[in-house]
Structure formats: C-alpha cells, structure tokens
Write a protein that holds these residues in place. Structure first.
Motif, PDB file in Angstrom:
ATOM      1  N   GLN A   1      -9.168   7.253  -6.857  1.00  0.00           N
ATOM      2  CA  GLN A   1      -9.195   8.700  -6.696  1.00  0.00           C
ATOM      3  C   GLN A   1     -10.103   9.178  -5.585  1.00  0.00           C
ATOM      4  OE1 GLN A   1      -7.182  10.628  -8.337  1.00  0.00           O
ATOM      5  NE2 GLN A   1      -6.392   9.086  -9.750  1.00  0.00           N
ATOM      6  N   SER A   2     -11.011   8.324  -5.107  1.00  0.00           N
ATOM      7  CA  SER A   2     -11.966   8.749  -4.085  1.00  0.00           C
ATOM      8  C   SER A   2     -12.022   7.719  -2.974  1.00  0.00           C
ATOM      9  CB  SER A   2     -13.358   8.927  -4.705  1.00  0.00           C
ATOM     10  OG  SER A   2     -14.317   9.191  -3.701  1.00  0.00           O
ATOM     11  N   SER A   3     -12.080   8.172  -1.731  1.00  0.00           N
ATOM     12  CA  SER A   3     -12.187   7.268  -0.581  1.00  0.00           C
ATOM     13  C   SER A   3     -13.610   7.169  -0.066  1.00  0.00           C
ATOM     14  CB  SER A   3     -11.270   7.744   0.557  1.00  0.00           C
ATOM     15  OG  SER A   3     -11.646   9.066   0.948  1.00  0.00           O
ATOM     16  N   GLY A   4     -14.553   7.813  -0.757  1.00  0.00           N
ATOM     17  CA  GLY A   4     -15.941   7.793  -0.336  1.00  0.00           C
ATOM     18  C   GLY A   4     -16.607   6.490  -0.670  1.00  0.00           C
ATOM     19  N   GLY A   5     -17.945   6.507  -0.637  1.00  0.00           N
ATOM     20  CA  GLY A   5     -18.714   5.306  -0.913  1.00  0.00           C
ATOM     21  C   GLY A   5     -18.704   4.968  -2.384  1.00  0.00           C
ATOM     22  N   ASN A   6     -19.628   4.112  -2.779  1.00  0.00           N
ATOM     23  CA  ASN A   6     -19.717   3.666  -4.161  1.00  0.00           C
ATOM     24  C   ASN A   6     -20.038   4.834  -5.080  1.00  0.00           C
ATOM     25  OD1 ASN A   6     -19.343   1.220  -3.022  1.00  0.00           O
ATOM     26  ND2 ASN A   6     -21.390   0.431  -3.452  1.00  0.00           N
ATOM     27  N   GLN A   7     -19.461   4.812  -6.270  1.00  0.00           N
ATOM     28  CA  GLN A   7     -19.734   5.809  -7.275  1.00  0.00           C
ATOM     29  C   GLN A   7     -19.573   5.168  -8.635  1.00  0.00           C
ATOM     30  OE1 GLN A   7     -16.627   8.782  -7.932  1.00  0.00           O
ATOM     31  NE2 GLN A   7     -15.363   7.763  -6.401  1.00  0.00           N
ATOM     32  N   THR A   8     -20.159   5.817  -9.622  1.00  0.00           N
ATOM     33  CA  THR A   8     -20.046   5.317 -10.986  1.00  0.00           C
ATOM     34  C   THR A   8     -19.007   6.133 -11.719  1.00  0.00           C
ATOM     35  OG1 THR A   8     -22.359   4.678 -10.986  1.00  0.00           O
ATOM     36  CG2 THR A   8     -21.300   4.871 -13.113  1.00  0.00           C
ATOM     37  N   HIS A   9     -18.068   5.432 -12.362  1.00  0.00           N
ATOM     38  CA  HIS A   9     -17.009   6.122 -13.084  1.00  0.00           C
ATOM     39  C   HIS A   9     -16.725   5.366 -14.385  1.00  0.00           C
ATOM     40  CE1 HIS A   9     -13.421   8.524 -13.777  1.00  0.00           C
ATOM     41  NE2 HIS A   9     -12.731   7.403 -13.952  1.00  0.00           N
ATOM     42  N   GLY A  10     -16.942   6.033 -15.497  1.00  0.00           N
ATOM     43  CA  GLY A  10     -16.661   5.403 -16.781  1.00  0.00           C
ATOM     44  C   GLY A  10     -17.511   4.177 -17.045  1.00  0.00           C
ATOM     45  N   GLY A  11     -18.739   4.136 -16.490  1.00  0.00           N
ATOM     46  CA  GLY A  11     -19.611   2.986 -16.718  1.00  0.00           C
ATOM     47  C   GLY A  11     -19.371   1.854 -15.750  1.00  0.00           C
TER      48      GLY A  11
ATOM     49  N   VAL B   1     -18.700   0.502 -11.597  1.00  0.00           N
ATOM     50  CA  VAL B   1     -19.001   0.882 -10.218  1.00  0.00           C
ATOM     51  C   VAL B   1     -17.735   0.775  -9.383  1.00  0.00           C
ATOM     52  CG1 VAL B   1     -20.347   0.333  -8.168  1.00  0.00           C
ATOM     53  CG2 VAL B   1     -21.382   0.120 -10.439  1.00  0.00           C
ATOM     54  N   VAL B   2     -17.322   1.902  -8.800  1.00  0.00           N
ATOM     55  CA  VAL B   2     -16.158   1.916  -7.935  1.00  0.00           C
ATOM     56  C   VAL B   2     -16.631   1.645  -6.513  1.00  0.00           C
ATOM     57  CG1 VAL B   2     -14.222   3.289  -7.111  1.00  0.00           C
ATOM     58  CG2 VAL B   2     -15.034   3.583  -9.454  1.00  0.00           C
ATOM     59  N   THR B   3     -16.076   0.650  -5.872  1.00  0.00           N
ATOM     60  CA  THR B   3     -16.568   0.226  -4.554  1.00  0.00           C
ATOM     61  C   THR B   3     -15.726   0.772  -3.413  1.00  0.00           C
ATOM     62  OG1 THR B   3     -15.280  -1.805  -4.790  1.00  0.00           O
ATOM     63  CG2 THR B   3     -17.586  -1.883  -5.477  1.00  0.00           C
ATOM     64  N   GLY B   4     -15.108   1.937  -3.601  1.00  0.00           N
ATOM     65  CA  GLY B   4     -14.349   2.545  -2.521  1.00  0.00           C
ATOM     66  C   GLY B   4     -12.866   2.263  -2.610  1.00  0.00           C
ATOM     67  N   CYS B   5     -12.128   2.935  -1.755  1.00  0.00           N
ATOM     68  CA  CYS B   5     -10.667   2.839  -1.789  1.00  0.00           C
ATOM     69  C   CYS B   5     -10.137   2.321  -0.455  1.00  0.00           C
ATOM     70  CB  CYS B   5     -10.068   4.215  -2.076  1.00  0.00           C
ATOM     71  SG  CYS B   5     -10.727   5.018  -3.549  1.00  0.00           S
ATOM     72  N   LYS B   6      -8.878   1.941  -0.478  1.00  0.00           N
ATOM     73  CA  LYS B   6      -8.179   1.541   0.739  1.00  0.00           C
ATOM     74  C   LYS B   6      -6.707   1.871   0.558  1.00  0.00           C
ATOM     75  CE  LYS B   6      -7.093  -3.209  -0.639  1.00  0.00           C
ATOM     76  NZ  LYS B   6      -7.172  -4.651  -0.265  1.00  0.00           N
ATOM     77  N   SER B   7      -5.962   1.862   1.653  1.00  0.00           N
ATOM     78  CA  SER B   7      -4.530   2.122   1.568  1.00  0.00           C
ATOM     79  C   SER B   7      -3.819   0.911   0.994  1.00  0.00           C
ATOM     80  CB  SER B   7      -3.972   2.435   2.962  1.00  0.00           C
ATOM     81  OG  SER B   7      -4.591   3.585   3.508  1.00  0.00           O
ATOM     82  N   ARG B   8      -2.758   1.180   0.263  1.00  0.00           N
ATOM     83  CA  ARG B   8      -2.009   0.062  -0.302  1.00  0.00           C
ATOM     84  C   ARG B   8      -1.367  -0.760   0.813  1.00  0.00           C
ATOM     85  NH1 ARG B   8       2.035   4.213  -1.464  1.00  0.00           N
ATOM     86  NH2 ARG B   8       3.938   3.728  -0.271  1.00  0.00           N
ATOM     87  N   PRO B   9      -1.109  -2.053   0.583  1.00  0.00           N
ATOM     88  CA  PRO B   9      -0.509  -2.913   1.620  1.00  0.00           C
ATOM     89  C   PRO B   9       0.845  -2.397   2.076  1.00  0.00           C
ATOM     90  CG  PRO B   9      -1.373  -4.218  -0.210  1.00  0.00           C
ATOM     91  CD  PRO B   9      -1.427  -2.785  -0.649  1.00  0.00           C
ATOM     92  N   GLN B  10       1.150  -2.604   3.324  1.00  0.00           N
ATOM     93  CA  GLN B  10       2.445  -2.183   3.854  1.00  0.00           C
ATOM     94  C   GLN B  10       3.577  -2.942   3.175  1.00  0.00           C
ATOM     95  OE1 GLN B  10       2.374  -2.692   8.093  1.00  0.00           O
ATOM     96  NE2 GLN B  10       1.124  -0.837   8.448  1.00  0.00           N
ATOM     97  N   GLY B  11       4.676  -2.238   2.990  1.00  0.00           N
ATOM     98  CA  GLY B  11       5.839  -2.849   2.361  1.00  0.00           C
ATOM     99  C   GLY B  11       5.786  -2.850   0.847  1.00  0.00           C
ATOM    100  N   THR B  12       4.817  -2.140   0.279  1.00  0.00           N
ATOM    101  CA  THR B  12       4.708  -2.066  -1.178  1.00  0.00           C
ATOM    102  C   THR B  12       4.858  -0.619  -1.630  1.00  0.00           C
ATOM    103  OG1 THR B  12       2.283  -1.804  -1.114  1.00  0.00           O
ATOM    104  CG2 THR B  12       3.151  -4.041  -1.260  1.00  0.00           C
ATOM    105  N   THR B  13       5.156  -0.452  -2.906  1.00  0.00           N
ATOM    106  CA  THR B  13       5.258   0.879  -3.501  1.00  0.00           C
ATOM    107  C   THR B  13       4.171   1.031  -4.547  1.00  0.00           C
ATOM    108  OG1 THR B  13       6.828   0.070  -5.165  1.00  0.00           O
ATOM    109  CG2 THR B  13       7.754   0.982  -3.136  1.00  0.00           C
ATOM    110  N   GLY B  14       3.840   2.290  -4.848  1.00  0.00           N
ATOM    111  CA  GLY B  14       2.797   2.550  -5.831  1.00  0.00           C
ATOM    112  C   GLY B  14       1.816   3.573  -5.302  1.00  0.00           C
ATOM    113  N   PRO B  15       0.605   3.611  -5.834  1.00  0.00           N
ATOM    114  CA  PRO B  15      -0.395   4.596  -5.390  1.00  0.00           C
ATOM    115  C   PRO B  15      -0.713   4.421  -3.908  1.00  0.00           C
ATOM    116  CG  PRO B  15      -1.086   3.499  -7.415  1.00  0.00           C
ATOM    117  CD  PRO B  15       0.090   2.739  -6.906  1.00  0.00           C
TER     118      PRO B  15
END
Length: 249
Positions: free
Chosen positions: A159-169, A171-185
């Motif tokens: 849900q976030s492309s920023g830096g590290n954050q705590t969610h639900g206990g 540690v979320v280490t950031g986001c990236k775009s899904r691989p090319q040629g795939t479907t989904g989020p």
C-alpha cells in the motif's frame, strides 16, 4: 526395608513417571505434525517420522524405569542403564546432526532460485500456506515474486511506496512494481518471505538442539542413578546370602 535407598527410589520413579507423561505428549504431537511432514522436509527440515521413534522410545524406556524402580529388579535396572547409555550417545549424535542440517538449510534458503521453487509451488497446500504468511508478515514470494508464475496474488499488494514502516506488528520494507508479464497488484512488497521463514525454522532447530542436548544430560544423570541403584541392589543381595559353615576334617 527395601534394597534401594527410599529417597533415591522415589526420585527415580518420579522422574520416570514425568518422562512417561512427556512421551505421551510427544506421541500426541507426532500425530498432529504428521500431516505437515512432507512440507517440512521439502524446505530442508528433518524427517518427522523420527519423532514417532523418539516418542515411543521415551515412553517405553520410562515405563521400564518405573518397573525397575518399583520392583528393584537387578536385571531390569541393568537394561535401563544400558538404554540410558545408548540414549545419551544417540541424543548427542542427533544434536550434532540438527546443527549440521540447520546450516545446510540456511545455505539452501540463500541459494535457492525461483526455478527450484516451482515444483513446490505446484502444491496447493504450500501455496495456501505461503499466501497466509504473506498476508501476516507482508512479504511476497518465497525467494522472489516470480515464484507465483504469471499471476501475483492479492496478498503481495503493498500500500505504500515509501521507506520502512510498521504495519500490524510487521516491518514493511517498501514496495516495488510487479514483474513485467504478470497480472495482479501493481505494487508488491520488495521483501521475500524466505528470511522470515528461516527465522521461524531457526527457532524450531534451536528448540530441537536444546531438546537433544537436554535429553543427553538427563540420560547421563539417569545412567549414574541407575548404576548407584544397581550397586545398592547387588550389595543387599550379597549381604542377604546365608553364610556356609566350613566343616573341619
């Protein structure tokens, strides 16, 4: 008055009853974990079939110890002492084997490629388990997002492309775009699940190591106490023998 010191006898029987209860608990645990034996072995875990052998062995030897202590039987005590000596050696060997397997699994987690994971990802139960892990600890894929093939599940959505954050206990280490040629989020978690899973398995291995070495020490104590009891029984039997008078000629 018995052949064995009362305090030693009561202590001996008490600990054997305690280990008999532990043996019953181990058998119950073996029944519950048998369903996950194939998944556990697939990622480098020990074969859970050995848990049955160990659980039945603990219950059987403890039952022998209870009988030997209650009956003060010399032969039963010697057999029990022999089992303690063999058990101590086996537990030390198992402890060393678990250490080696832990190191091998660690190397496997860090060197496994997505192609090697594909046969395991064909298992629906393993896929469902990984999907639940992704939802709870916010990661994507075992070694990479490509583990899911062309369809990335919704549990990988970040849900976030920023830096590290705590969610639900976790540690979320950031986001990236899904691989090319795939479907989904469109945005998925950078972090894969292998590191988190290894932490869990590492805890399990540490418990196994502590379990093995604790039983090795316990077997050593059982061996020493049983030797002491054998000595007391032998001394009592010798003292109780009638003296044969020598005839003079």
């Amino acid at each position: 008055m018995g052949k064995i010191n009362g305090c030693i006898k009561c202590l001996f029987i008490f600990f054997n009853v305690l280990f008999a209860i532990i043996g019953c608990g181990l058998i119950y645990g073996a029944v519950k974990t048998t369903a996950y034996s194939s998944q556990f072995s697939a990622v480098g875990g020990p074969n859970l079939a050995w848990s049955w052998v160990f659980a039945i062995g603990v219950l059987g030897i403890s039952s022998l110890g209870i009988y030997a202590g209650c009956s003060e039987n010399y032969l039963a005590l010697k057999i029990f002492a022999g089992f303690m000596a063999v058990g101590m050696i086996i537990m030390l060997i198992f402890g060393i084997v678990v250490v080696v397997m832990r190191n091998k699994m660690k190397d496997a987690f860090h060197s496994t490629s997505s192609e090697a994971v594909q046969p395991y990802m064909a298992d629906n139960e393993l896929r469902e388990m990984l999907d639940e892990i992704q939802q709870s600890i916010h990661c994507c894929g075992l070694v990479s997002a490509q583990d899911w093939g062309s369809t990335i599940p919704q549990s990988c959505e970040c849900q976030s492309s920023g830096g590290n954050q705590t969610h639900g206990g976790s540690v979320v280490t950031g986001c990236k775009s899904r691989p090319q040629g795939t479907t989904g989020p469109s945005q998925i978690y950078k972090q894969t699940c292998s590191d988190f899973i290894f932490v869990w398995f590492n805890i399990i291995y540490q418990l196994f190591m502590g379990f093995c070495f604790t039983f090795a020490v316990t077997a050593l104590l059982g061996l020493l106490i049983s030797i002491l009891m054998i000595h007391q029984v032998k001394r009592y039997d010798r003292a109780g023998r009638p003296t044969i008078a020598m005839k003079g000629y």
